[in-house]
Design a protein around this motif. Structure first.
Motif, PDB file in Angstrom:
ATOM      1  N   GLY A 103     -56.098  32.860 -43.327  1.00 27.83           N
ATOM      2  CA  GLY A 103     -56.009  32.718 -44.780  1.00 27.83           C
ATOM      3  C   GLY A 103     -54.550  32.803 -45.209  1.00 27.83           C
ATOM      4  O   GLY A 103     -53.744  33.461 -44.547  1.00 27.83           O
ATOM      5  N   ASP A 132     -57.533  28.451 -44.600  1.00 26.45           N
ATOM      6  CA  ASP A 132     -58.091  28.536 -45.954  1.00 26.45           C
ATOM      7  C   ASP A 132     -57.043  29.108 -46.900  1.00 26.45           C
ATOM      8  O   ASP A 132     -56.524  30.207 -46.663  1.00 26.45           O
ATOM      9  CB  ASP A 132     -59.334  29.437 -45.982  1.00 26.45           C
ATOM     10  N   GLU A 133     -56.719  28.370 -47.981  1.00 29.58           N
ATOM     11  CA  GLU A 133     -55.812  28.887 -49.002  1.00 29.58           C
ATOM     12  C   GLU A 133     -56.593  29.812 -49.917  1.00 29.58           C
ATOM     13  O   GLU A 133     -57.531  29.393 -50.594  1.00 29.58           O
ATOM     14  CB  GLU A 133     -55.185  27.745 -49.803  1.00 29.58           C
ATOM     15  N   LEU A 134     -56.203  31.091 -49.954  1.00 34.65           N
ATOM     16  CA  LEU A 134     -56.927  32.117 -50.711  1.00 34.65           C
ATOM     17  C   LEU A 134     -55.936  33.076 -51.357  1.00 34.65           C
ATOM     18  O   LEU A 134     -54.804  33.240 -50.889  1.00 34.65           O
ATOM     19  CB  LEU A 134     -57.860  32.916 -49.788  1.00 34.65           C
ATOM     20  N   SER A 135     -56.367  33.731 -52.424  1.00 34.38           N
ATOM     21  CA  SER A 135     -55.542  34.753 -53.062  1.00 34.38           C
ATOM     22  C   SER A 135     -55.509  36.004 -52.182  1.00 34.38           C
ATOM     23  O   SER A 135     -56.261  36.125 -51.205  1.00 34.38           O
ATOM     24  CB  SER A 135     -56.111  35.110 -54.439  1.00 34.38           C
ATOM     25  N   GLU A 138     -58.964  37.717 -52.179  1.00 31.97           N
ATOM     26  CA  GLU A 138     -59.946  36.923 -51.447  1.00 31.97           C
ATOM     27  C   GLU A 138     -59.729  37.035 -49.940  1.00 31.97           C
ATOM     28  O   GLU A 138     -60.689  37.084 -49.162  1.00 31.97           O
ATOM     29  CB  GLU A 138     -59.872  35.460 -51.889  1.00 31.97           C
ATOM     30  N   GLN A 139     -58.475  37.097 -49.526  1.00 30.40           N
ATOM     31  CA  GLN A 139     -58.189  37.250 -48.107  1.00 30.40           C
ATOM     32  C   GLN A 139     -58.682  38.590 -47.576  1.00 30.40           C
ATOM     33  O   GLN A 139     -59.251  38.670 -46.476  1.00 30.40           O
ATOM     34  CB  GLN A 139     -56.690  37.109 -47.848  1.00 30.40           C
ATOM     35  N   ALA A 142     -62.389  38.445 -47.053  1.00 29.84           N
ATOM     36  CA  ALA A 142     -62.726  37.610 -45.898  1.00 29.84           C
ATOM     37  C   ALA A 142     -62.351  38.292 -44.587  1.00 29.84           C
ATOM     38  O   ALA A 142     -63.076  38.182 -43.590  1.00 29.84           O
ATOM     39  CB  ALA A 142     -62.030  36.254 -46.012  1.00 29.84           C
ATOM     40  N   GLY A 151     -54.464  37.103 -42.231  1.00 31.41           N
ATOM     41  CA  GLY A 151     -54.116  36.661 -43.579  1.00 31.41           C
ATOM     42  C   GLY A 151     -52.622  36.713 -43.804  1.00 31.41           C
ATOM     43  O   GLY A 151     -51.919  37.533 -43.196  1.00 31.41           O
ATOM     44  N   GLN A 205     -55.691  39.222 -58.924  1.00 31.51           N
ATOM     45  CA  GLN A 205     -55.654  38.464 -57.682  1.00 31.51           C
ATOM     46  C   GLN A 205     -54.483  38.875 -56.792  1.00 31.51           C
ATOM     47  O   GLN A 205     -54.543  38.709 -55.575  1.00 31.51           O
ATOM     48  CB  GLN A 205     -55.551  36.960 -57.993  1.00 31.51           C
ATOM     49  N   HIS A 232     -52.396  28.692 -58.638  1.00 32.30           N
ATOM     50  CA  HIS A 232     -52.106  27.427 -57.971  1.00 32.30           C
ATOM     51  C   HIS A 232     -50.823  26.798 -58.520  1.00 32.30           C
ATOM     52  O   HIS A 232     -50.712  26.534 -59.717  1.00 32.30           O
ATOM     53  CB  HIS A 232     -53.275  26.461 -58.144  1.00 32.30           C
TER      54      HIS A 232
END
Length: 298
Positions: A103, A132-135, A138-139, A142, A151, A205, A232
């Motif tokens: 991530g 996977d591009e994640l904040s 979110e990382q 995951a 991450g 985030q 983004h």
């Protein structure tokens, strides 16, 4: 006597996972391609095996019980492990040796990730990547659920059981509309933007990064007026282009073909932003240690 674990089948866990995510029998049954009654029977059977209620079905609303919340978290990890085992076996049969889930925040792909992945792929060509591009937040979720192995985020504040390493440090840059009167030659300090509106990364985030921006402005005696929030870069650039506010980003993101925006790098301030690699210390992915050895020092 057959143990409880031996009575549970993977279909029980899969059905429960989907229902726990949807909290709606019709939607879950459609995703599973089974009838609502069949789904209900499977969940009741699982609860009978476990001798605990996983769902509260009162008032025609489905919610997870406290036991259900705990079980859902563990079920996600179990099913992720099963999926990972199947993928590893498939890769082995194809002559490959593993897969690493990575991530990242967008600036990582504009700074260290391309070279790191190229080097790793050269040394370990049979290990595949899932990117996977994640904040930041979110990382962490995951990584906890083991759907990611590594991450790259802008925070080293991690839960117990995680490790982190600084891998890259860089300056900040201000993003402005191309028509804005401020230019690099006239820029002296952030206080010159105290009356402007700002577009920032959401605090929830990326709390560490958000606080850095607040501190950067506080050093010049003002609190930024936050007009909009986005994680983004393309969205931020579009908002800035249309006069919705200024933004502050990692300098690695300060590159675009958009002629309607410009950047001023903040070279003369003490604040800089760091990128951290984060992973679970008890990760069972045998390929991960090879990648960790290649991480640069930031």
């Amino acid at each position: 006597m057959i143990s409880i674990a031996n009575q549970i089948e993977l279909r029980h866990l899969h059905y429960f996972k989907v229902l726990a995510a949807e909290l709606h029998y019709r939607k879950a049954s459609e995703l599973l391609f089974i009838s609502q009654s069949a789904l209900s029977q499977q969940i009741k059977q699982l609860e009978q095996i476990l001798k605990v209620s996983l769902l509260d079905r009162s008032n025609k609303k489905v919610t997870l019980t406290d036991a259900g919340i705990i079980f859902y978290r563990d079920v996600q990890q179990v099913l992720n492990k099963v999926e990972s085992a199947v993928i590893h076996l498939k890769l082995y049969k194809e002559g490959n040796t593993g897969q690493i889930g990575i991530g990242f925040v967008a600036s990582a792909m504009e700074s260290i990730l391309p070279d790191l992945l190229k080097k790793f792929n050269s040394d370990c060509p049979n290990i595949k990547f899932q990117l996977d591009e994640l904040s930041n937040s979110e990382q962490l979720v995951a990584l906890q659920n083991e759907s990611l192995d590594l991450g790259f985020m802008r925070s080293n504040t991690v839960p117990e059981g995680f490790a982190s390493k600084k891998v890259f440090t860089e300056t900040f840059s201000v993003v402005l509309p191309a028509y804005h009167p401020m230019v690099s030659a006239k820029f002296k300090h952030m206080g010159q933007f105290k009356d402007e509106s700002f577009i920032l990364f959401p605090n929830e985030q990326s709390q560490f990064y958000y606080q850095q921006i607040i501190n950067l402005c506080a050093d010049q005696g003002f609190v930024p007026k936050v007009a909009h929030r986005s994680i983004h870069a393309p969205t931020i650039f579009r908002l800035v282009e249309n006069g919705m506010g200024l933004s502050i980003i990692p300098t690695s993101l300060a590159s675009t073909d958009n002629p309607n925006i410009k950047f001023i790098e903040l070279k003369e301030i003490p604040q800089q932003t760091a990128l951290y690699a984060v992973w679970k210390t008890d990760s069972s992915n045998p390929a991960l240690p090879y990648l960790l050895e290649m991480l640069p020092k930031g």
